[in-house]
Design an enzyme around this catalytic site. Structure first.
Site, PDB file in Angstrom:
ATOM      1  N   PRO A  88       0.815  -1.227   0.000  1.00  0.00           N
ATOM      2  CA  PRO A  88       0.000   0.000   0.000  1.00  0.00           C
ATOM      3  C   PRO A  88       0.846   1.273   0.000  1.00  0.00           C
ATOM      4  O   PRO A  88       0.359   2.335  -0.381  1.00  0.00           O
ATOM      5  CB  PRO A  88      -0.813  -0.100   1.302  1.00  0.00           C
ATOM      6  N   GLU A 115       1.254  -8.856   7.955  1.00  0.00           N
ATOM      7  CA  GLU A 115       1.468  -7.405   8.103  1.00  0.00           C
ATOM      8  C   GLU A 115       2.454  -6.869   7.067  1.00  0.00           C
ATOM      9  O   GLU A 115       2.827  -5.700   7.111  1.00  0.00           O
ATOM     10  CB  GLU A 115       1.987  -7.089   9.517  1.00  0.00           C
ATOM     11  N   ARG A 153      -1.925  -5.892 -21.595  1.00  0.00           N
ATOM     12  CA  ARG A 153      -2.680  -5.212 -22.664  1.00  0.00           C
ATOM     13  C   ARG A 153      -1.818  -4.263 -23.477  1.00  0.00           C
ATOM     14  O   ARG A 153      -2.163  -3.890 -24.586  1.00  0.00           O
ATOM     15  CB  ARG A 153      -3.863  -4.435 -22.073  1.00  0.00           C
ATOM     16  N   ASP A 168      -9.057   2.945 -25.395  1.00  0.00           N
ATOM     17  CA  ASP A 168      -9.393   2.662 -23.998  1.00  0.00           C
ATOM     18  C   ASP A 168      -9.227   3.914 -23.149  1.00  0.00           C
ATOM     19  O   ASP A 168      -8.434   4.800 -23.467  1.00  0.00           O
ATOM     20  CB  ASP A 168      -8.425   1.602 -23.423  1.00  0.00           C
TER      21      ASP A 168
HETATM   22  N1  SAM Z   1       0.210  -3.696   7.307  1.00  0.00           N
HETATM   23  C1  SAM Z   1       0.295  -3.344   5.938  1.00  0.00           C
HETATM   24  C2  SAM Z   1       0.118  -1.856   5.777  1.00  0.00           C
HETATM   25  O1  SAM Z   1      -0.512  -1.227   6.609  1.00  0.00           O
HETATM   26  O2  SAM Z   1       0.607  -1.318   4.757  1.00  0.00           O
HETATM   27  C3  SAM Z   1      -0.790  -4.044   5.117  1.00  0.00           C
HETATM   28  C4  SAM Z   1      -0.522  -5.487   4.933  1.00  0.00           C
HETATM   29  S1  SAM Z   1      -1.713  -6.260   3.913  1.00  0.00           S
HETATM   30  C5  SAM Z   1      -2.826  -6.923   5.083  1.00  0.00           C
HETATM   31  C6  SAM Z   1      -0.860  -7.655   3.289  1.00  0.00           C
HETATM   32  C7  SAM Z   1      -0.226  -7.462   1.943  1.00  0.00           C
HETATM   33  O3  SAM Z   1      -1.210  -7.281   0.936  1.00  0.00           O
HETATM   34  C8  SAM Z   1       0.669  -6.270   1.763  1.00  0.00           C
HETATM   35  O4  SAM Z   1       1.918  -6.436   2.376  1.00  0.00           O
HETATM   36  C9  SAM Z   1       0.759  -6.181   0.265  1.00  0.00           C
HETATM   37  O5  SAM Z   1       1.649  -7.133  -0.311  1.00  0.00           O
HETATM   38  C10 SAM Z   1      -0.653  -6.543  -0.141  1.00  0.00           C
HETATM   39  N2  SAM Z   1      -1.466  -5.319  -0.342  1.00  0.00           N
HETATM   40  C11 SAM Z   1      -2.450  -4.878   0.457  1.00  0.00           C
HETATM   41  N3  SAM Z   1      -2.986  -3.751  -0.021  1.00  0.00           N
HETATM   42  C12 SAM Z   1      -2.333  -3.471  -1.171  1.00  0.00           C
HETATM   43  C13 SAM Z   1      -2.414  -2.417  -2.111  1.00  0.00           C
HETATM   44  N4  SAM Z   1      -3.285  -1.429  -1.976  1.00  0.00           N
HETATM   45  N5  SAM Z   1      -1.586  -2.461  -3.184  1.00  0.00           N
HETATM   46  C14 SAM Z   1      -0.690  -3.445  -3.337  1.00  0.00           C
HETATM   47  N6  SAM Z   1      -0.560  -4.472  -2.453  1.00  0.00           N
HETATM   48  C15 SAM Z   1      -1.359  -4.484  -1.389  1.00  0.00           C
END
Ligand code: SAM
Length: 250
Positions: A88, A115, A153, A168
């Site tokens: 994220p 996490e 794509r 697109d």
């Molecule tokens: N504790 C982390 C944080 O607050 O950023 C979130 C962990 S999430 C539950 C588990 C994993 O899902 C992340 O480490 C990432 O690999 C993936 N993930 C979750 N949201 C994402 C997003 N918006 N974009 C890309 N990967 C995401």
């Protein structure tokens, strides 16, 4: 293009690699996607890939050793240049980034769980951190699929008719125009007359106008990103841009 996806849940990704446009791209060898499970690189009896966070707190953290061993084995085997962590906190994916990635020859996509990953993985091996939006998923698998589909794509030959890519949403900075198909009148709502008369220049002008109207209404922020020259070009001559050959990596 070669993509390796590091995931504890390959079964979430596997079926999508055999369906639709992406399935055709993979089957025709236009893109290869391999799924690698970091658990296969864990060395202890329980094949442990996660542990409690230092300092305490909720959840578990993905350990350095199996992830680094997995990435390093891929780097060694395939001389990879792009190691992407889906997170994220990464750069937000948009069409501009998709087009940057479409000229890469290879990439590893790391899907985390729990996490997230031990920070040292990022510091030591990751070249790019990418987010698919400002929300939190339970794992990176859906994010990896979004990246793979969007990038696929942009690869020549994946979408049968390149014109459908060029028209697109986001390709030239605008949203796509509304589309219609048969019947010409449905519950009293008629298809715009101009689309029925076979005048291709008039149809192109109509679609361009509509694309601008829809973008202005729904996403005026996108227009702010277009420079004057682009706006004039769109208004005057149509919607044509592409990835120039020289941008492709050797
Ligand atoms: N504790 C982390 C944080 O607050 O950023 C979130 C962990 S999430 C539950 C588990 C994993 O899902 C992340 O480490 C990432 O690999 C993936 N993930 C979750 N949201 C994402 C997003 N918006 N974009 C890309 N990967 C995401």
């Amino acid at each position: 293009m070669r993509i390796d996806v590091l995931t504890l849940f390959p079964e979430l990704i596997e079926p999508a690699l055999h369906a639709g446009v992406l399935g055709r791209a993979v089957n025709n060898g236009l893109m290869s996607v391999s799924l690698v499970n970091p658990r296969d690189f864990a060395t202890d009896r329980h094949r442990t890939v996660d542990d409690a966070p230092y300092g305490g707190g909720a959840g578990m953290v993905m350990k350095c050793e199996p992830l680094c061993a997995a990435v390093e084995s891929l780097i060694e085997k395939n001389s990879l240049r792009h190691v992407v962590l889906l997170t994220p906190r990464g750069r937000r994916l948009d069409q501009a980034l998709v087009r940057e990635m479409a000229v890469w020859q290879d990439m590893v996509l790391i899907c985390a769980r729990y996490e997230g990953v031990d920070e040292r993985v990022s510091e030591m091996l990751v070249s790019d951190e990418i987010s698919i939006g400002d929300y939190v998923l339970s794992g990176g698998e859906t994010a990896a699929l979004v990246v793979v589909e969007a990038v696929s794509r942009m690869l020549p030959g994946v979408v049968g008719n390149w014109e459908s890519v060029e028209t697109d949403s986001f390709y030239d900075g605008l949203l796509g125009p509304p589309q219609y198909t048969r019947p010409p009148v449905f519950r009293g709502a008629a298809v715009p007359e101009v689309l029925l008369n076979g005048d291709h220049a008039a149809i192109a002008r109509f679609r361009r106008r509509e694309a601008l109207r829809v973008t202005r209404t729904r996403r005026p922020d996108l227009l702010a990103n277009l420079d004057e020259e682009m706006l004039k070009r769109l208004a005057d001559t149509g919607r044509k841009t592409g990835i120039p050959e020289e941008e492709n990596e050797p």
